[in-house]
Design a protein around this motif. Structure first.
Motif, short mmCIF file in Angstrom:
data_model
loop_
_atom_site.label_atom_id
_atom_site.label_comp_id
_atom_site.label_asym_id
_atom_site.label_seq_id
_atom_site.Cartn_x
_atom_site.Cartn_y
_atom_site.Cartn_z
N ALA A 242 0.83 -1.12 -0.14
CA ALA A 242 0.00 -0.05 0.07
C ALA A 242 0.97 1.19 -0.07
N ALA A 243 2.10 1.17 0.92
CA ALA A 243 2.99 2.39 1.10
C ALA A 243 3.35 2.74 -0.50
N ALA A 244 4.07 1.42 -1.17
CA ALA A 244 4.82 1.75 -2.14
C ALA A 244 3.69 2.33 -3.39
N ILE A 245 2.38 1.66 -3.48
CA ILE A 245 1.67 2.27 -4.56
C ILE A 245 1.19 3.67 -4.34
N CYS A 246 1.00 3.97 -2.87
CA CYS A 246 0.81 5.48 -2.63
C CYS A 246 1.95 6.33 -3.07
N SER A 247 3.17 5.87 -2.90
CA SER A 247 4.39 6.83 -2.94
C SER A 247 4.38 6.99 -4.56
N ALA A 248 4.18 6.05 -5.44
CA ALA A 248 4.39 6.11 -7.12
C ALA A 248 3.17 6.93 -7.34
N ALA A 249 1.92 6.93 -6.87
CA ALA A 249 0.78 7.61 -7.20
C ALA A 249 1.12 9.17 -7.04
N VAL A 250 1.62 9.56 -5.82
CA VAL A 250 1.80 11.05 -5.51
C VAL A 250 2.77 11.68 -6.40
N LEU A 251 4.00 10.69 -6.87
CA LEU A 251 4.95 11.33 -7.58
C LEU A 251 4.36 11.27 -9.06
N LEU A 252 3.75 10.33 -9.43
CA LEU A 252 3.50 10.11 -10.89
C LEU A 252 2.35 11.44 -10.94
N ALA A 253 1.37 11.86 -10.18
CA ALA A 253 0.56 12.70 -10.44
C ALA A 253 1.07 14.12 -10.38
N ALA A 254 2.28 14.40 -9.64
CA ALA A 254 2.84 15.49 -9.51
C ALA A 254 3.49 15.75 -10.59
N VAL A 255 4.23 14.70 -11.42
CA VAL A 255 4.92 14.97 -12.72
C VAL A 255 3.98 15.14 -13.84
N VAL A 256 2.83 14.57 -13.90
CA VAL A 256 1.86 14.72 -15.12
C VAL A 256 1.29 15.98 -14.81
N LEU A 257 0.90 16.57 -13.67
CA LEU A 257 0.34 17.92 -13.62
C LEU A 257 1.55 18.71 -13.97
N TRP A 258 2.58 18.66 -13.56
CA TRP A 258 3.70 19.47 -13.84
C TRP A 258 3.85 19.84 -15.04
N LEU A 259 3.95 18.69 -16.01
CA LEU A 259 4.10 18.59 -17.37
C LEU A 259 2.80 19.41 -18.16
N LYS A 260 1.56 19.09 -17.45
CA LYS A 260 0.46 19.67 -18.13
C LYS A 260 0.59 21.25 -17.88
N SER A 261 0.99 21.70 -16.77
CA SER A 261 1.04 23.02 -16.44
C SER A 261 2.06 23.74 -17.33
N ARG A 262 3.01 23.05 -17.90
CA ARG A 262 3.87 23.86 -18.77
C ARG A 262 3.64 23.78 -20.39
N ARG A 263 2.59 23.02 -20.72
CA ARG A 263 2.09 23.03 -21.84
C ARG A 263 1.63 24.48 -22.59
N PRO A 264 0.71 25.21 -21.82
CA PRO A 264 0.21 26.60 -22.30
C PRO A 264 1.48 27.46 -22.50
N ARG A 265 2.37 27.29 -21.45
CA ARG A 265 3.50 28.32 -21.56
C ARG A 265 4.30 28.15 -22.83
N ALA A 266 4.57 26.61 -23.22
CA ALA A 266 5.22 26.57 -24.50
C ALA A 266 4.36 26.77 -25.80
N LYS A 267 3.00 26.95 -25.72
CA LYS A 267 2.22 27.09 -26.94
C LYS A 267 2.41 28.83 -27.03
N LEU A 268 2.33 29.45 -25.91
CA LEU A 268 2.45 30.95 -25.92
C LEU A 268 3.90 31.28 -26.52
N ALA A 269 4.77 30.68 -26.23
CA ALA A 269 6.33 30.81 -26.56
C ALA A 269 6.31 30.92 -28.00
N ASP A 270 5.69 29.77 -28.63
CA ASP A 270 5.72 29.64 -29.83
C ASP A 270 4.97 30.81 -30.76
#
Length: 270
Positions: A242-270
């Motif tokens: 359970a702890a291993a799954i929860c650890s992976a879920a937290v980190l994966l969510a942060a990475v996905v959301l971080w990448l998602k938050s950077r997309r609009p900036r990348a488009k505006l830069a273009d």
């Protein structure tokens, strides 16, 4: 809240922050038992050791404190510099930063005194202060890369780790009080608590646009809880999974959301 600059602030509060950082580091030496004091794992009846409860992280997890203390010391110096003394961001942040560092030292001193229940009260207040700091950082902009690393990085790691520490501290207090878990099995009850921690981590990542530092520290702590339940005095395969799954879920969510938050900036830069 936008980061703006005004006239340079006086030295009184910046120096207070520096002193608070030094007090926190002094407390760390006390808590390590390296010079004086009792190691945290041996204080308060041993209830904060790696094998005290099913939600205690394995001993290597606490190495993250070295990074956090280094960051707190760096911030204590950083906020003294003229540019930061003119910054509204740091003007608002300073009292909360000082409180966070002093509360950390207070927690160590309370544990040294053997007051386990009081330590839970202190760490809950510390957690609340760090959440407040997170909101300040969310609504102000880091002035440069150094500010992002020293300020946002340090207090993000601090918050993520204290979230795990609060869980472990709560489990220690309940264990010392003889809490039986309402008749539920230990792995089931531990898994429920870990799931709640993971939900908090995911929601935090969502609200902050995927800030990596808090998620990284939280995932680190959860991962070491998993290790502790596989290789330690309180082995539990169910809790470890359970702890291993929860650890992976937290980190994966942060990475996905971080990448998602950077997309609009990348488009505006273009």
């Amino acid at each position: 809240m936008k980061t703006t600059t005004r006239g340079q602030t006086g030295l009184a509060i910046p120096v207070l922050v520096l002193v608070s950082g030094l007090v926190a580091i002094a407390g760390a030496f006390l808590g390590s038992g390296a010079i004086v004091g009792t190691p945290i794992q041996d204080a308060a009846g041993g209830w904060l050791s790696a094998d005290s409860t099913p939600l205690a992280p394995a001993s290597p997890a606490f190495r993250i404190w070295s990074v956090i203390y280094l960051g707190l010391f760096a911030y204590s110096i950083w906020q003294l510099l003229p540019a930061q003394r003119r910054s509204d961001r740091h003007r608002v942040l300073r009292p909360w930063a000082a409180a966070a560092m002093l509360l950390n030292a207070a927690w160590i001193w309370v544990v040294q005194a053997g007051w386990l229940a009081a330590s839970l009260l202190v760490i809950v207040v510390l957690l609340a202060v760090l959440i407040r700091i997170l909101f300040i950082l969310m609504h102000t902009r880091a002035e440069n890369a150094a500010d992002a690393i020293i300020t946002d990085g340090t207090f993000g790691l601090y918050l993520g780790w204290i979230t795990v520490a609060t869980i472990a501290n709560t489990a220690a207090v309940l264990g010392a009080a003889g809490f039986s878990g309402f008749g539920l099995s230990v792995p089931l009850l531990a898994s429920v608590v870990l799931a709640v921690a993971a939900v908090i981590g995911v929601v935090q990542a969502w609200r902050t646009g995927g800030r990596i530092a808090p998620a990284l520290a939280l995932a680190w702590g959860l991962a070491w809880i998993a290790v502790g339940r596989v290789d330690g005095g309180l082995e539990s395969t169910g809790t470890a999974i359970a702890a291993a799954i929860c650890s992976a879920a937290v980190l994966l969510a942060a990475v996905v959301l971080w990448l998602k938050s950077r997309r609009p900036r990348a488009k505006l830069a273009d």
